[in-house]
Design a protein around this motif. Structure first.
Motif, short mmCIF file in Angstrom:
data_model
loop_
_atom_site.label_atom_id
_atom_site.label_comp_id
_atom_site.label_asym_id
_atom_site.label_seq_id
_atom_site.Cartn_x
_atom_site.Cartn_y
_atom_site.Cartn_z
N LYS A 1 0.59 -1.33 0.25
CA LYS A 1 0.30 0.16 0.30
C LYS A 1 1.25 1.17 0.20
CE LYS A 1 -0.95 0.72 4.50
NZ LYS A 1 -0.54 1.90 5.24
N PRO A 2 0.32 2.29 -0.89
CA PRO A 2 0.80 3.29 -1.00
C PRO A 2 1.18 3.85 0.91
CG PRO A 2 -0.53 3.70 -2.33
CD PRO A 2 -0.89 2.13 -2.03
N GLY A 3 2.17 4.54 0.60
CA GLY A 3 2.00 5.33 2.57
C GLY A 3 0.45 6.99 2.69
N SER A 4 0.40 7.59 1.37
CA SER A 4 -0.13 8.52 1.80
C SER A 4 -1.37 8.40 2.95
CB SER A 4 -0.94 8.93 0.64
OG SER A 4 -1.63 7.92 -0.14
N GLU A 5 -1.69 9.31 3.73
CA GLU A 5 -2.96 9.18 3.96
C GLU A 5 -3.95 9.27 3.73
OE1 GLU A 5 -3.61 9.77 7.65
OE2 GLU A 5 -1.94 9.37 7.87
N ARG A 6 -4.07 9.22 2.15
CA ARG A 6 -5.60 9.10 1.26
C ARG A 6 -5.74 7.77 0.67
NH1 ARG A 6 -4.84 12.49 -4.15
NH2 ARG A 6 -4.22 14.35 -3.22
N PHE A 7 -4.49 6.85 0.58
CA PHE A 7 -4.78 5.40 1.11
C PHE A 7 -6.54 4.77 2.12
CE2 PHE A 7 -4.14 1.46 1.41
CZ PHE A 7 -4.44 -0.06 -0.03
N SER A 8 -5.47 5.10 2.94
CA SER A 8 -6.19 4.63 4.09
C SER A 8 -7.75 5.96 4.54
CB SER A 8 -5.29 5.06 6.04
OG SER A 8 -3.62 4.14 5.48
N LEU A 9 -7.65 6.92 3.89
CA LEU A 9 -8.92 7.49 4.15
C LEU A 9 -10.11 6.95 3.23
CD1 LEU A 9 -10.97 9.60 5.06
CD2 LEU A 9 -9.78 11.21 3.23
N TRP A 10 -9.68 6.82 2.31
CA TRP A 10 -10.18 6.17 0.31
C TRP A 10 -10.77 4.91 0.98
CZ3 TRP A 10 -13.39 8.40 -1.68
CH2 TRP A 10 -13.61 9.85 -2.18
N SER A 11 -9.69 4.31 1.74
CA SER A 11 -10.13 2.89 2.32
C SER A 11 -11.78 2.84 3.56
CB SER A 11 -8.73 1.86 2.85
OG SER A 11 -8.70 2.19 3.91
N MET A 12 -11.98 3.35 4.02
CA MET A 12 -12.68 3.22 5.49
C MET A 12 -14.16 3.16 4.14
SD MET A 12 -11.85 6.45 7.50
CE MET A 12 -13.44 6.28 9.05
N PRO A 13 -14.82 3.34 3.03
CA PRO A 13 -15.73 3.80 3.53
C PRO A 13 -16.02 1.14 2.61
CG PRO A 13 -15.30 5.20 1.64
CD PRO A 13 -14.52 4.56 2.66
N LEU A 14 -14.49 0.67 1.86
CA LEU A 14 -14.92 -0.61 2.19
C LEU A 14 -14.47 -1.33 3.16
CD1 LEU A 14 -11.67 -0.94 -0.59
CD2 LEU A 14 -14.46 -1.01 -1.13
N CYS A 15 -14.35 -0.76 3.98
CA CYS A 15 -14.19 -1.44 5.74
C CYS A 15 -15.63 -1.15 6.07
CB CYS A 15 -13.88 -0.77 6.87
SG CYS A 15 -11.74 -0.57 6.71
N ALA A 16 -15.88 0.35 6.17
CA ALA A 16 -18.06 0.16 6.47
C ALA A 16 -18.96 -0.75 5.83
CB ALA A 16 -17.85 0.98 6.46
N MET A 17 -18.51 -1.28 4.57
CA MET A 17 -19.25 -1.51 3.97
C MET A 17 -19.27 -3.12 3.64
SD MET A 17 -19.35 -2.64 -0.58
CE MET A 17 -17.81 -3.35 -0.27
N GLY A 18 -17.66 -4.02 4.03
CA GLY A 18 -17.50 -5.33 4.19
C GLY A 18 -18.08 -5.59 6.37
N PHE A 19 -17.89 -4.08 6.74
CA PHE A 19 -18.31 -4.87 8.64
C PHE A 19 -19.51 -4.80 8.59
CE2 PHE A 19 -19.62 -3.38 12.37
CZ PHE A 19 -19.39 -4.50 13.37
N SER A 20 -20.76 -3.65 7.91
CA SER A 20 -22.27 -3.26 7.58
C SER A 20 -22.54 -5.61 6.85
CB SER A 20 -22.14 -2.49 7.05
OG SER A 20 -21.71 -1.70 7.55
N ILE A 21 -21.62 -5.51 6.32
CA ILE A 21 -22.86 -6.86 5.31
C ILE A 21 -22.34 -8.02 5.92
CG2 ILE A 21 -22.22 -8.46 2.75
CD1 ILE A 21 -21.63 -6.29 1.64
N ASN A 22 -20.64 -8.39 5.90
CA ASN A 22 -20.54 -9.50 7.51
C ASN A 22 -21.36 -9.62 8.46
OD1 ASN A 22 -18.50 -10.87 5.76
ND2 ASN A 22 -18.18 -9.44 5.69
N LEU A 23 -21.71 -8.37 9.40
CA LEU A 23 -21.91 -8.63 10.68
C LEU A 23 -23.67 -8.41 10.08
CD1 LEU A 23 -22.35 -7.67 13.90
CD2 LEU A 23 -22.95 -5.61 12.79
N ILE A 24 -24.71 -8.33 8.79
CA ILE A 24 -25.65 -8.25 9.59
C ILE A 24 -25.74 -9.51 8.96
CG2 ILE A 24 -27.66 -7.23 7.80
CD1 ILE A 24 -26.97 -4.52 8.46
N GLY A 25 -25.34 -10.40 7.50
CA GLY A 25 -25.42 -11.37 7.12
C GLY A 25 -24.74 -12.63 8.32
#
Length: 397
Positions: A364-388
């Motif tokens: 992964k790139p060391g920039s903050e931008r990579f971590s910032l833009w990964s947050m929607p993916l984290c939210a989607m994965g957590f929501s789907i797996n928790l509810i599922g």
């Protein structure tokens, strides 16, 4: 502090899921094949002595055997001495999960130099990509996967530390839970060789010759598997799945290229319309859209693509080998007759996640931008797996 907070966070989520589903760690385990096998060994017997029709048992020469690789039964042996067949499988699943979180954190710190954004990546790994469903219960299939998951993270961590004996021993233990992870041996070897070159300046062949003793613990562990397999089935490479009735009834057997096309399509299938009030219907048999259930793959693909653009690539060999080993694992999975049966979260792909996680940290790139833009993916994965997970255990979907 991180080594307390993050494992506690994962345990809190497991507890919340249990309150909705009744899947408590104190509950009885009807699928306790490993405990039964451990008890049989303590009685001096390799077979189980009788049939348990609700379990996946191999039938060979009129005897009934546990059809899964044996490492979890070795772990359960001391518990079987005290508890008999009522071993605390669910609690052990949670324990291995906690240990896995700790090693994921240690690996994260080693590769990034600190704990910045650690919660985002580590909690994403455990709660947002399919692991949550199997962590809830110590059923025979799930307990093996939880152990494999943690042992894989440990193998990667010790490889990065340059501790070849420990890394390869952990890898051998993981193979004794899920044999398909054998494909990651080249990756671990590359990591160890890179670490050795950085520390000593030796060439690869010189390092291999001087560190031959690294292979001794893994060789001993694998030898035990092979001796046990030969004693049970007359074949050192046969764990027993080939003698399951469901595979013996089909001409193609357990593995075949003829399964590839159908299984690949299941890994891509999207939820369908058809639920009440316009809800989508998520598949709970075999697999569904891998990128939706395990969005860490999207993160990995993006990090890998970014790494190809770097002018200076310090991990050139790993950049090539990580996707190749993942692809080899995927090919083996898709040539299997089934993709895990009733489940939520593409269970067979969970074994790949420690290596995908390592790839993300490495590339992964060391920039903050990579971590910032990964947050929607984290939210989607957590929501789907928790509810599922809750919905599947409660038979809502």
């Amino acid at each position: 502090m991180e080594y307390v907070v993050y494992p506690t966070t994962v345990c809190v989520v497991l507890l919340v899921v249990a309150t909705f589903t009744g899947m408590w760690i104190t509950g009885e385990n009807p699928y306790r094949s490993y405990a039964l096998q451990a008890c049989a060994w303590l009685e001096g017997r390799l077979d189980l002595g009788m049939d348990y029709p609700w379990l996946e048992l191999a039938i060979f020469e009129g005897k009934y055997y546990v059809s899964f690789p044996p490492f979890p039964s070795f772990v359960l042996l001391p518990f079987a001495v005290v508890c008999g067949a009522d071993t605390p499988d669910h609690a052990l699943s949670v324990l291995f999960t906690v240990v896995g979180v700790v090693y994921a954190l240690r690996l994260y710190k080693m590769k990034t130099g600190g704990f910045d954004h650690a919660g985002q990546y580590v909690l994403f790994l455990f709660l947002g990509n399919g692991y949550l469903f199997i962590a809830m219960q110590g059923w025979v299939w799930f307990l093996a996967q939880c152990m494999c998951f943690t042992m894989s993270l440990m193998a990667l961590y010790y490889a990065e530390r340059g501790r070849g004996g420990g890394s390869l021993a952990c890898w051998a233990c993981a193979v004794g839970c899920r044999p398909m992870v054998v494909v990651y041996f080249p990756l671990l070897l590359l990591i160890l060789l890179r670490h050795g070159r950085e520390q000593t300046g030796m060439r690869a062949i010189t390092l291999i010759r001087s560190k031959w003793y690294w292979a001794v613990p893994a060789f001993c562990i694998v030898s035990v598997y092979m001796i046990l397999n030969a004693a049970r089935f007359g074949n050192p490479l046969e764990f027993g799945h080939s003698y399951l009735p469901e595979f013996m009834r089909v001409e193609e057997g357990q593995f075949s290229l003829s399964y590839l096309r159908k299984n690949l399509s299941q890994l891509l299938r999207l939820p369908q319309m058809g639920g009440e009030h316009g809800a989508l219907v998520y598949d709970t048999y075999d697999c569904m859209a891998f990128w939706l259930i395990a969005p860490i793959f999207i993160l990995f693909f993006y990090a890998w693509a970014c790494s190809l653009c770097f002018k200076h690539r310090p991990y050139g060999a790993e950049i090539a080998v990580i996707p190749l080993t993942l692809l080899a694992h995927l090919l083996i999975v898709c040539c299997h007759r089934t993709l895990g049966g009733y489940q939520f979260g593409n269970r067979y792909l969970v074994d790949m996640l420690p290596y995908v996680f390592y790839g993300v940290l490495l590339l992964k790139p060391g920039s903050e931008r990579f971590s910032l833009w990964s947050m929607p993916l984290c939210a989607m994965g957590f929501s789907i797996n928790l509810i599922g997970t809750v919905a599947t255990y409660n038979h809502w979907i």
